[in-house]
Structures are given as C-alpha cells and as structure tokens.
Scaffold this motif. Structure first.
Motif, mmCIF file in Angstrom:
data_model
loop_
_atom_site.group_PDB
_atom_site.id
_atom_site.type_symbol
_atom_site.label_atom_id
_atom_site.label_comp_id
_atom_site.label_asym_id
_atom_site.label_seq_id
_atom_site.Cartn_x
_atom_site.Cartn_y
_atom_site.Cartn_z
ATOM 1 N N ASP A 92 -4.141 -23.385 8.638
ATOM 2 C CA ASP A 92 -3.944 -23.022 7.222
ATOM 3 C C ASP A 92 -5.131 -23.423 6.344
ATOM 4 O OD1 ASP A 92 -1.469 -21.775 7.517
ATOM 5 O OD2 ASP A 92 -0.384 -23.672 7.360
ATOM 6 N N ASP A 93 -6.291 -23.629 6.963
ATOM 7 C CA ASP A 93 -7.515 -23.856 6.186
ATOM 8 C C ASP A 93 -8.053 -22.501 5.727
ATOM 9 O OD1 ASP A 93 -7.419 -26.585 6.697
ATOM 10 O OD2 ASP A 93 -8.593 -26.391 8.543
ATOM 11 N N THR A 94 -8.505 -22.454 4.477
ATOM 12 C CA THR A 94 -9.077 -21.209 3.958
ATOM 13 C C THR A 94 -10.458 -20.981 4.564
ATOM 14 O OG1 THR A 94 -7.886 -21.440 1.867
ATOM 15 C CG2 THR A 94 -9.783 -19.943 1.887
ATOM 16 N N VAL A 95 -10.643 -19.817 5.179
ATOM 17 C CA VAL A 95 -11.939 -19.504 5.783
ATOM 18 C C VAL A 95 -12.720 -18.486 4.953
ATOM 19 C CG1 VAL A 95 -11.126 -20.064 8.087
ATOM 20 C CG2 VAL A 95 -10.992 -17.709 7.292
ATOM 21 N N ALA A 96 -12.023 -17.684 4.144
ATOM 22 C CA ALA A 96 -12.713 -16.718 3.283
ATOM 23 C C ALA A 96 -11.772 -16.315 2.157
ATOM 24 C CB ALA A 96 -13.156 -15.484 4.067
ATOM 25 N N GLU A 97 -12.365 -15.869 1.061
ATOM 26 C CA GLU A 97 -11.577 -15.467 -0.100
ATOM 27 C C GLU A 97 -12.381 -14.430 -0.890
ATOM 28 O OE1 GLU A 97 -8.598 -18.118 -2.753
ATOM 29 O OE2 GLU A 97 -10.716 -18.662 -2.931
ATOM 30 N N TYR A 98 -11.687 -13.422 -1.400
ATOM 31 C CA TYR A 98 -12.368 -12.406 -2.213
ATOM 32 C C TYR A 98 -11.334 -11.613 -2.995
ATOM 33 C CZ TYR A 98 -11.179 -9.270 1.745
ATOM 34 O OH TYR A 98 -10.526 -8.559 2.721
ATOM 35 N N GLU A 99 -11.837 -10.740 -3.850
ATOM 36 C CA GLU A 99 -10.975 -9.850 -4.621
ATOM 37 C C GLU A 99 -11.282 -8.422 -4.220
ATOM 38 O OE1 GLU A 99 -11.843 -10.901 -8.655
ATOM 39 O OE2 GLU A 99 -10.526 -12.652 -8.622
ATOM 40 N N LEU A 100 -10.254 -7.719 -3.801
ATOM 41 C CA LEU A 100 -10.366 -6.336 -3.354
ATOM 42 C C LEU A 100 -9.960 -5.406 -4.492
ATOM 43 C CD1 LEU A 100 -10.562 -4.181 -1.010
ATOM 44 C CD2 LEU A 100 -8.106 -4.584 -0.688
ATOM 45 N N LEU A 101 -10.718 -4.338 -4.697
ATOM 46 C CA LEU A 101 -10.423 -3.361 -5.738
ATOM 47 C C LEU A 101 -10.008 -2.044 -5.101
ATOM 48 C CD1 LEU A 101 -13.535 -3.997 -8.025
ATOM 49 C CD2 LEU A 101 -11.265 -5.015 -8.227
ATOM 50 N N THR A 102 -8.861 -1.533 -5.536
ATOM 51 C CA THR A 102 -8.426 -0.218 -5.077
ATOM 52 C C THR A 102 -7.986 0.623 -6.274
ATOM 53 O OG1 THR A 102 -6.103 -0.868 -4.750
ATOM 54 C CG2 THR A 102 -7.595 -1.150 -2.873
ATOM 55 N N MET A 103 -8.070 1.919 -6.100
ATOM 56 C CA MET A 103 -7.517 2.847 -7.072
ATOM 57 C C MET A 103 -6.191 3.365 -6.517
ATOM 58 S SD MET A 103 -9.374 2.970 -9.735
ATOM 59 C CE MET A 103 -11.020 2.502 -10.274
ATOM 60 N N ASN A 104 -5.146 3.191 -7.314
ATOM 61 C CA ASN A 104 -3.801 3.544 -6.875
ATOM 62 C C ASN A 104 -3.194 4.613 -7.775
ATOM 63 O OD1 ASN A 104 -4.335 1.018 -5.515
ATOM 64 N ND2 ASN A 104 -2.152 0.893 -5.069
ATOM 65 N N ALA A 105 -2.578 5.586 -7.162
ATOM 66 C CA ALA A 105 -1.938 6.664 -7.915
ATOM 67 C C ALA A 105 -0.687 6.141 -8.601
ATOM 68 C CB ALA A 105 -1.585 7.812 -6.982
ATOM 69 N N TYR A 106 -0.355 6.829 -9.721
ATOM 70 C CA TYR A 106 0.877 6.483 -10.420
ATOM 71 C C TYR A 106 2.082 6.999 -9.655
ATOM 72 C CZ TYR A 106 -1.306 4.589 -14.555
ATOM 73 O OH TYR A 106 -1.997 3.774 -15.423
ATOM 74 N N ASN A 114 -1.261 5.129 6.818
ATOM 75 C CA ASN A 114 -0.756 6.456 6.480
ATOM 76 C C ASN A 114 -1.110 6.844 5.039
ATOM 77 O OD1 ASN A 114 0.627 6.937 9.014
ATOM 78 N ND2 ASN A 114 2.064 5.337 8.352
ATOM 79 N N GLU A 115 -1.121 8.133 4.766
ATOM 80 C CA GLU A 115 -1.377 8.630 3.420
ATOM 81 C C GLU A 115 -0.355 8.045 2.450
ATOM 82 O OE1 GLU A 115 -1.885 12.910 1.059
ATOM 83 O OE2 GLU A 115 -1.182 12.850 3.139
ATOM 84 N N GLY A 116 -0.862 7.604 1.288
ATOM 85 C CA GLY A 116 0.030 6.981 0.321
ATOM 86 C C GLY A 116 -0.639 6.870 -1.032
ATOM 87 N N PRO A 117 -0.135 5.990 -1.880
ATOM 88 C CA PRO A 117 -0.664 5.895 -3.260
ATOM 89 C C PRO A 117 -2.042 5.250 -3.359
ATOM 90 C CG PRO A 117 1.092 4.305 -2.913
ATOM 91 C CD PRO A 117 1.072 5.168 -1.702
ATOM 92 N N PHE A 145 0.817 -1.210 0.000
ATOM 93 C CA PHE A 145 0.000 0.000 0.000
ATOM 94 C C PHE A 145 0.859 1.272 0.000
ATOM 95 C CE2 PHE A 145 -4.523 -1.242 1.495
ATOM 96 C CZ PHE A 145 -4.538 -2.286 0.586
ATOM 97 N N THR A 146 2.178 1.094 0.129
ATOM 98 C CA THR A 146 3.076 2.254 0.039
ATOM 99 C C THR A 146 3.679 2.375 -1.351
ATOM 100 O OG1 THR A 146 5.061 1.025 0.734
ATOM 101 C CG2 THR A 146 3.674 1.975 2.483
ATOM 102 N N ARG A 147 3.319 1.469 -2.255
ATOM 103 C CA ARG A 147 3.914 1.437 -3.586
ATOM 104 C C ARG A 147 2.896 1.907 -4.625
ATOM 105 N NH1 ARG A 147 8.136 -1.558 -4.736
ATOM 106 N NH2 ARG A 147 7.221 -3.023 -6.228
ATOM 107 N N THR A 148 3.380 2.656 -5.605
ATOM 108 C CA THR A 148 2.499 3.227 -6.618
ATOM 109 C C THR A 148 2.015 2.142 -7.581
ATOM 110 O OG1 THR A 148 4.298 3.713 -8.161
ATOM 111 C CG2 THR A 148 3.748 5.415 -6.519
ATOM 112 N N TYR A 149 1.033 2.522 -8.389
ATOM 113 C CA TYR A 149 0.482 1.606 -9.398
ATOM 114 C C TYR A 149 1.604 1.061 -10.284
ATOM 115 C CZ TYR A 149 -2.215 0.039 -13.473
ATOM 116 O OH TYR A 149 -2.736 -0.691 -14.506
ATOM 117 N N GLY A 150 2.481 1.928 -10.745
ATOM 118 C CA GLY A 150 3.548 1.510 -11.639
ATOM 119 C C GLY A 150 4.581 0.631 -10.966
#
Length: 676
Positions: A662-676, A607-610, A534-539
């Motif tokens: 290590d049994d899977t209890v939940a799974e999903y796909e998270l969508l975020t908008m990330n700055a370049y 913290n504030e980030g990309p 979460f501290t790394r830009t889209y690129g």
C-alpha cells in the motif's frame, strides 16, 4: 444641431442632466454636441442597489454562467457597434482609432469569457493552489480559495478609450461576480453612455449589475467599505488625490491605478539602418505617436537609440511623420485625427514647451501645419512633434513630463547599460519596448529594466508579422506598471479577476475542504461507484466517486518486453549491477511509463461509452520504484468536473498507484472528455 443629453443610470432609472451639467464639444468642429452631469444623484441608493440587488444576482451565478454572460454581451455589442463607430468620430478618433477602442473592448470581453470557461470552475469557489497537509495522516489540511467581494466596483475611466477603458474593467469584474458603477471622463462620456445603453437593452445583465454616472461621483467614495473596489485610469495627480482619500485609507478600500507613464522604446545596438529591425522601429514609433493622436497611456514618449544612429533615425521618422495626413477623422484618407478637445491641445502644448527647454524640436511646428477637411483652429488638431535631447543624462523634463498627445523625444545612448539607465529614468512605466534581433540584448534589458516596467515588448524580423504592437495591452497579460504608472495591474486573464475577489485560507479535514471547494481532496471520503465510472455520463458522475482495481504483478518479462518494444533500454531497466550503483534504485526497476500503461489496463472500460477521449494527464510523479514481483493496483477518483459544451464536459480523475504494501508508487491527474 441637437445637443444630446447624456443621462446617468442609477438604481434602475435613467436620470437626465441637471444641476452641475457641463457642455461637451466635438473634437472636430468645436461645436457643443452634448451636455452631461447631475449633482443630485442619490449615490447611497446606487451603492445600495448594487450591493443588495446586483451583487447577489451575480454571485448566484457560477463562473461559467458569468463567462457565458460576457460572451453574449460581447456578441450583442458587436452586432450594434456601427452606432458606436459613428459617435466615436466626435472624439477625434479615426476609423482605425475607433476600432482599437470599440473592437478592442469587445475582444477583451471575449477573451475573459474564454478564460472563465477554460481556467475557472463551473462553480462559485475558485481554488488557488494545491491543498497543504499539516499532519502525517493527512486528516488536517489547508487550502486557499477565492470568493467574490460582497460590495461594488467603482470604475473611474479616462477620456481616451471610452469603450475599451470601460469593457476591460467590466469583464474581470463581472466574471468575479461583482457589480460595477462606471464613471467615464466627461469629455467622451457620450460614447460610453451609448455602449452602456446597448448592454442594458440587451437584457443579458441582471438588475443592479451595471450603473453609470455621467459627471461627478459626489461623495460616493466617502461611502465605500472594505468590500468595495476603486479602479482608476487617468493622471498621476488625480490618482494621488483619490488614493489619499482618508476614508479609503481608513477602511482599507482596494484602490487600483493605471496612470501617467513615460513609456520608452529602445533601438537595439544591432539594429542599424538597412536592417529589418531599424525599419520596424521607425514604423512602431510612428504608429505610437499618431494612433489616437498620441492619446494612449502606452504611447512611446521617449525614443532611445545608439548615438551613432540618432541622425538617421531623426531623418527616417521626420520623413514618415511628414507623410501623415492630418484631418477630419471621418475621412478614409485621414491618418491622424484630432485631440479630444482644445483644452487637451493646450495642455499638450504646455507640456511640449517644458520638454523644449531641454530638447530641440526637430519636426513639427504647432503654428504651421495643414489639416485636411476641417478647421485647425476650431477643431482640436495638432501636428506630431519630435524632439531631440542631446544631453539626456542632464535632462529632467524629458524623463518626467508626459505630453499626452503626438509628442516624443529621441535621445542617444553610449552602450546598452546606458540605455537601461535612461529607460528606467521614467520612474516606472506601463511598457517599454526593445527592437533587436540579439537575444543577449533582450536578456540584458530584461534583467536591468523589468523591475521598472509593467510590460516589456520585444520585436524583430522573426516576430513582426504576428506581433500586436508596443502600445497594445492584451487581456491575457497584466496591464499596469510600478511607480509613476500607478503600481496597479489590470487584465492578465484570471489574475485580473482576483482583484475583485478575496483570497481566504481555509483549514479543516479533507471532507470539509472537499465540501467547500467542490473538488475532491485526497483523504476525503470515497463514493463507491455503482457501475464502472467509464460507463457513466458526465452528469451521472459524482465528485469523490472511486474505482479500486484488482492488483497486477509486474514481471521481469514485462520489463524486458516493454524495453525492447519501445526502444527504452535505459540501464536502470536492463542492468541490475548498474541500477544498484544508482542511489535511487535497489536494482532493475520497471519503466514509469510501463506502470502508466498497466494502470490504464487496470481501470479502462474498453467498450464504447460516454468517455470520448483521453486529453492528457497532469502532475505526474513517481514516488517509489517498482521491481519485478511487485503487484500494483489503482485508485481512480473523480476529482473535478468542468463543463465544456452542451454535449460534453471535462472530468479530472485523481489516479494513485500503490504496491502490495500500500505504498504509493505513482500519482497523477487524468483528463477525459465525457459525454452528457
């Protein structure tokens, strides 16, 4: 008057009319305005140019780059469309008709540009569906992908929409990454040529992406391969002749057809005179009879109404048709222009005569009508004609004869089942409409008629202000129909793009599938993030980059606090005995949404980030219940990246929650908008 010489654009060169050229007349005056055709075109050179120059250039671009190209083309045509409007009048089209053709085509390109950016990846491979695992360990998997055909699309278009007919085919073709050779109907090819010149002079298209034939194709179809596509719009007879080409059949050349269609509209049994639905029905039928002088593949040819309402409907339609000003399409007062040619008028009159053997003409005398500002004889003008078929069950011609002009036949039905039988007598159509305020009527028609029609259009007082009309195909939805309508589909968003791509099943390890698709597949290698993702830009983010969190133990206090704080006191979270009686739970369990909240707390960098915004989550599944005392941890992996603007892009994260075993209890796909 200067006679325009309509040139072909072949292998990068404009070629003037030559041997085999034919004259083209104005629909308004009957004067010769253009000449088109050349029997000496080197069709093999055209195909070679498309396959070796245009195809590789388009395939080198990503879907997003091709989508941006479509948007730029649409904008450029839009900036220069007045020249197209001016030419359009000679086809017999009014200003309103011209807007349907020209603005409709531009709008279709914009929609496909948007679909390409939003629904397709910024890459070269389109992933179709989710991967399938064939082993318990998940080390051997399968996936469907789509890639561009490595040939050329040959588009054979009809006379009635010389711009839209071309652009609605080009948009999905170019988005797929396939070059095109456009062959319009000669009668209106001068308008198509003008639009092609605009696209070429824009400098937006790569060389070889677009070529244009004014006149005949010669033996081009005999030189196609299984990597090529033929897309045809026109008459059923011509479609049959082309489809039966032995070379096309032997080489399995893809062939799509959108052809004759006896479209119908049903007035619902609830839509009596005086209701908004009755008035709407009259308006819709009138528009479809007169727009483009009835020269629309989606026009209403058969009007199906309750027997008791037929007299009132004939009266209302006749009154409205009688107020329709027929005249020079260049006049703002004109509401219906001319047919495309006197030859087309003769054909319509011939077909109307056949219909007249089974139905009575109740409005419109082709030998006595007024044309304002033009010569009714020299121009290709014709009055609207309304027929009434009193015995539709015994009739044949009214159900199989399409007069491609301002001609329609009204017939009565006894009950809704009878109406469905009549609407299906057309043998397959592009569209059928139902004007009703009763959902049960709509459902019965859908269940009984959907299999016979490419589109069903329902409208009433609730939707009429926002509706697009019976006769308006939309780029978001498929345009085509079964049986007589050709059995093909065009547009339909990404569905239309697939006609120019090959769907291929690939098999291999998760790493192989990830490498091919450009999307991380569960089980593929993970890349340890050099810093919190979460501290790394889209690129900076890489596909497969993964964060594994420390565990967090879920306590009974957590469960009770979440229940009282949110108000979700469902018994499975609060009553141990009741939960045990549920076959899904061993006792009191944690809320699923509590687990999601804890997961976010484990992987979020505060913290504030990309990371600009969390825009949602997809495919959420809870696999195993979590009880007090269980410890959950999270794996957060970059699955897919999609560029949205020059400032940010969408990142799709694969999120897996596991417990202390290590049994899977939940799974999903998270969508975020990330700055370049």
């Amino acid at each position: 008057m200067t006679i325009q010489q309509i040139a072909s654009y072949a292998a990068g060169q404009w070629i003037a009319p030559g041997a085999g050229a034919r004259s083209i007349k104005s629909a308004i005056t009957g004067e010769v305005i253009a000449s088109a055709g050349n029997n000496a075109l080197d069709v093999e050179a055209m195909l070679h140019h498309a396959r070796t120059v245009g195809g590789p250039a388009l395939r080198a671009m990503t879907f997003h780059q091709r989508a941006k190209m479509l948007k730029a083309l649409a904008q450029y045509i839009g900036e220069h469309k007045q020249a197209l409007y001016d030419l359009s009048f000679n086809t017999g089209a009014t200003q309103s008709d011209g807007m349907i053709d020209i603005d409709g085509g531009i709008g279709t390109m914009f929609v496909f540009a948007s679909k390409g950016r939003r629904d397709m990846p910024d890459g070269h491979v389109y992933v179709d569906g989710e991967p399938e695992s064939f082993t318990k360990t998940g080390n051997f998997m399968g996936q469907h992908i789509c890639t561009p055909l490595q040939g050329v699309a040959v588009h054979i278009n009809a006379f009635n929409f010389p711009v839209w007919g071309m652009l609605e085919k080009l948009a999905p073709t170019f988005l797929a990454g396939v070059p095109a050779i456009v062959k319009p109907a000669t009668a209106t090819c001068y308008l198509t040529e003008a639009c092609v010149r605009l696209m070429l002079q824009s400098g937006i298209l790569p060389d070889g992406a677009l070529q244009f034939v004014a006149g005949g194709l010669g033996d081009m179809l005999e030189r196609l391969t299984y990597q090529d596509v033929v897309s045809f719009t026109g008459s059923a007879d011509t479609a049959h002749m082309l489809r039966s080409n032995d070379h096309l059949l032997r080489n399995s050349v893809r062939f799509m057809a959108e052809q004759d269609s006896l479209n119908a509209s049903i007035l619902g049994p609830d839509a009596a005179p005086g209701t908004p639905e009755f008035d709407l029905f009259v308006k819709e039928v009138h528009r479809e009879m007169t727009a483009k002088a009835g020269q629309k593949c989606t026009a209403i040819r058969r009007i199906i109404a309750p027997e008791a309402q037929v007299p009132a409907l004939i009266e209302a339609l006749s009154d409205r048709l009688g107020k329709t000003l027929i005249g020079d399409p260049r006049s703002e007062a004109t509401r219906m222009g001319a047919l495309v040619s006197t030859a087309q008028r003769a054909d319509v009159l011939e077909k109307a005569a056949l219909i007249g053997t089974e139905a009575e003409r109740v409005f419109g005398d082709p030998n006595a009508f007024t044309v304002e500002g033009a010569d009714a004889v020299k121009g290709a003008f014709l009055t609207p004609m309304l027929f009434h078929c009193a015995y539709p069950d015994a009739a044949q011609r009214v159900h199989d004869t399409e007069a491609f002009g301002p001609v329609s036949t009204i017939m009565g039905y006894r009950d809704l089942g009878h109406a469905i039988d009549l609407v299906n007598r057309g043998g397959g159509s592009l569209v059928a409409s139902v004007i009703t305020h009763d959902p049960s009527v709509a459902r019965e028609v859908a269940m009984g008629a959907a299999a016979h029609h490419g589109r069903l259009y329902f409208n009433n007082r609730d939707s009429m202000k926002g509706s697009t009309g019976h006769g308006s195909p939309l780029p978001h939805l498929v345009h085509g129909g079964p049986g007589r309508a050709g059995g093909g589909e065009e547009m339909g968003g990404v569905r239309g793009v697939m006609h120019y791509m090959q769907r291929t099943a690939i098999q291999g390890s998760p790493d192989i599938l990830t490498g091919i698709t450009g999307q991380w597949v569960p089980g593929a290698k993970e890349i340890t993030a050099p810093a919190h993702p979460f501290t790394r830009t889209y690129g900076e983010l890489s596909i497969g980059e993964t964060l594994n969190t420390a565990p967090r133990t879920v306590t009974l206090d957590d469960i009770e606090h979440f229940a009282h704080f949110t108000g979700d006191t469902f018994y499975a979270h609060m009553d141990d005995d009741a939960a045990k009686r549920n076959p899904f739970f061993p006792g009191r369990v944690a809320h699923g949404y509590l687990l999601l909240s804890f997961a976010a707390g484990l992987f979020v960098e505060p913290n504030e980030g990309p990371v600009l915004a969390n825009t949602g989550l997809d495919t959420l599944r809870f696999m195993k219940p979590v009880q007090a005392g269980d410890a959950i941890k999270v794996r957060l992996t970059v699955k897919k990246k999609t560029q949205r603007t020059g400032e940010y892009g969408e990142v799709k994260w694969h999120v897996t929650l596991t417990n202390q075993d290590d049994d899977t209890v939940a799974e999903y796909e998270l969508l975020t908008m990330n700055a370049y």
